[in-house]
Design a protein around this motif. Structure first.
Motif, short mmCIF file in Angstrom:
data_model
loop_
_atom_site.label_atom_id
_atom_site.label_comp_id
_atom_site.label_asym_id
_atom_site.label_seq_id
_atom_site.Cartn_x
_atom_site.Cartn_y
_atom_site.Cartn_z
N ILE A 72 46.58 -137.25 0.95
CA ILE A 72 46.81 -138.68 1.14
C ILE A 72 46.91 -139.00 2.63
N ASP A 73 47.64 -138.17 3.38
CA ASP A 73 47.78 -138.40 4.82
C ASP A 73 46.42 -138.31 5.52
N ALA A 74 45.61 -137.34 5.16
CA ALA A 74 44.28 -137.21 5.76
C ALA A 74 43.42 -138.42 5.42
N GLN A 75 43.50 -138.87 4.18
CA GLN A 75 42.76 -140.07 3.76
C GLN A 75 43.24 -141.30 4.53
N THR A 76 44.56 -141.41 4.69
CA THR A 76 45.13 -142.54 5.43
C THR A 76 44.63 -142.56 6.87
N ALA A 77 44.67 -141.42 7.54
CA ALA A 77 44.22 -141.33 8.93
C ALA A 77 42.75 -141.74 9.06
N THR A 78 41.92 -141.29 8.14
CA THR A 78 40.50 -141.64 8.17
C THR A 78 40.29 -143.12 7.87
N GLU A 79 40.95 -143.61 6.84
CA GLU A 79 40.81 -145.02 6.43
C GLU A 79 41.21 -145.97 7.56
N TYR A 80 42.36 -145.70 8.19
CA TYR A 80 42.83 -146.59 9.24
C TYR A 80 42.02 -146.40 10.53
N GLY A 81 41.51 -145.21 10.76
CA GLY A 81 40.61 -145.00 11.89
C GLY A 81 39.34 -145.82 11.73
N VAL A 84 40.07 -149.39 12.61
CA VAL A 84 40.12 -149.59 14.07
C VAL A 84 38.69 -149.71 14.61
N LEU A 85 37.80 -148.84 14.15
CA LEU A 85 36.42 -148.89 14.62
C LEU A 85 35.68 -150.14 14.15
N ALA A 86 36.16 -150.75 13.08
CA ALA A 86 35.55 -151.99 12.60
C ALA A 86 35.94 -153.18 13.48
N CYS A 87 37.03 -153.05 14.23
CA CYS A 87 37.46 -154.19 15.06
C CYS A 87 37.43 -153.90 16.55
N ILE A 88 37.30 -152.65 16.95
CA ILE A 88 37.16 -152.30 18.37
C ILE A 88 35.94 -151.40 18.50
N ALA A 100 45.75 -143.47 19.22
CA ALA A 100 46.93 -144.32 19.39
C ALA A 100 46.79 -145.62 18.60
N PHE A 101 45.63 -146.24 18.67
CA PHE A 101 45.41 -147.48 17.90
C PHE A 101 45.43 -147.20 16.40
N THR A 102 44.92 -146.04 15.99
CA THR A 102 44.96 -145.68 14.57
C THR A 102 46.40 -145.52 14.10
N LEU A 103 47.22 -144.82 14.86
CA LEU A 103 48.64 -144.65 14.50
C LEU A 103 49.34 -146.00 14.45
N PHE A 104 49.04 -146.86 15.40
CA PHE A 104 49.59 -148.22 15.43
C PHE A 104 49.20 -148.97 14.16
N ALA A 105 47.92 -148.92 13.79
CA ALA A 105 47.43 -149.63 12.60
C ALA A 105 48.07 -149.10 11.32
N ILE A 106 48.28 -147.79 11.25
CA ILE A 106 48.92 -147.21 10.07
C ILE A 106 50.31 -147.81 9.89
N ASN A 107 50.99 -148.08 10.97
CA ASN A 107 52.35 -148.60 10.90
C ASN A 107 52.42 -150.11 10.70
N VAL A 108 51.59 -150.87 11.41
CA VAL A 108 51.70 -152.34 11.34
C VAL A 108 50.71 -152.96 10.37
N ALA A 112 46.96 -156.74 11.11
CA ALA A 112 47.84 -157.00 12.24
C ALA A 112 47.36 -156.24 13.48
N ALA A 113 46.97 -155.00 13.31
CA ALA A 113 46.50 -154.21 14.45
C ALA A 113 45.22 -154.82 15.03
N CYS A 114 44.29 -155.16 14.18
CA CYS A 114 43.01 -155.71 14.65
C CYS A 114 43.17 -157.10 15.25
N GLY A 115 44.16 -157.85 14.81
CA GLY A 115 44.40 -159.18 15.36
C GLY A 115 45.36 -159.19 16.53
N SER A 116 45.84 -158.03 16.91
CA SER A 116 46.85 -157.94 17.97
C SER A 116 46.27 -158.25 19.35
N ARG A 117 47.15 -158.63 20.24
CA ARG A 117 46.78 -158.83 21.64
C ARG A 117 46.22 -157.53 22.22
#
Length: 173
Positions: A72-81, A84-88, A100-108, A112-117
């Motif tokens: 599940i953790d490996a899937q989460t890391a890939t999914e949120y990565g 991130v690539l879809a918005c940056i 770092a952005f992936t870890l941020f997105a996993i938490n927020v 929210a991560a993609c819309g962040s400043r």
């Protein structure tokens, strides 16, 4: 510094690694890998499991195996990565800023991560400001460090960790 590339995205010598060992280590540093689903008090009692996963919902008290949480953790890391690539764009990221952005997105959360400043600044090519924006607002105050309107020092520590990780340029292989 004149001629410095620090404020712009580093040239990427190799493709970014989705769900690599570094991001999993970061997840495990900030989210203890819980094999029993618990009600996360910082998230209003949201059932949470493994390294902070909340979807799909699972009943509080359900027990998962170590192997299942690792998957599940490996899937989460890939999914949120991928999110991130879809918005940056990948050409704006090196491995450290991507992780770092992936870890941020996993938490927020992805939206929210993609819309962040921070994401806006990274898309604009202002890497240094983007990385700093993971932890601090333009006025220097902590951001993304509150739960139910209350400042949580642990969240700010995590945000600063993400910002520092992001600011460290990854070396080309």
């Amino acid at each position: 510094m004149a001629g410095s590339n620090f404020g712009t995205a580093a040239k990427i010598a190799a493709p970014l690694v989705l769900g690599g060992a570094a991001i999993l280590a970061g997840m495990h540093r900030w989210e203890s890998q819980e094999l029993t689903v618990y009600a996360d008090q910082l998230a209003g009692g949201l059932p949470t499991y493994c390294s902070g996963r909340t979807q799909p919902p699972r009943p509080v008290g359900e027990r998962l195996t170590q192997a299942r949480c690792d998957a599940i953790d490996a899937q989460t890391a890939t999914e949120y990565g991928r999110a991130v690539l879809a918005c940056i764009p990948a050409d704006k990221l090196d491995q450290n800023s991507f992780d770092a952005f992936t870890l941020f997105a996993i938490n927020v959360g992805k939206s929210a991560a993609c819309g962040s400043r921070a994401a806006q600044l990274m898309r604009a090519g202002n890497r240094e400001a983007a990385c700093k924006a993971l932890a601090r607002g333009p006025d220097g105050r902590p951001v993304w460090s509150y739960a139910s309107g209350v400042f949580v020092r642990g969240l700010q520590s995590r945000r600063q960790y993400e910002a520092n990780w992001c600011l460290t340029l990854a070396e080309a292989p």
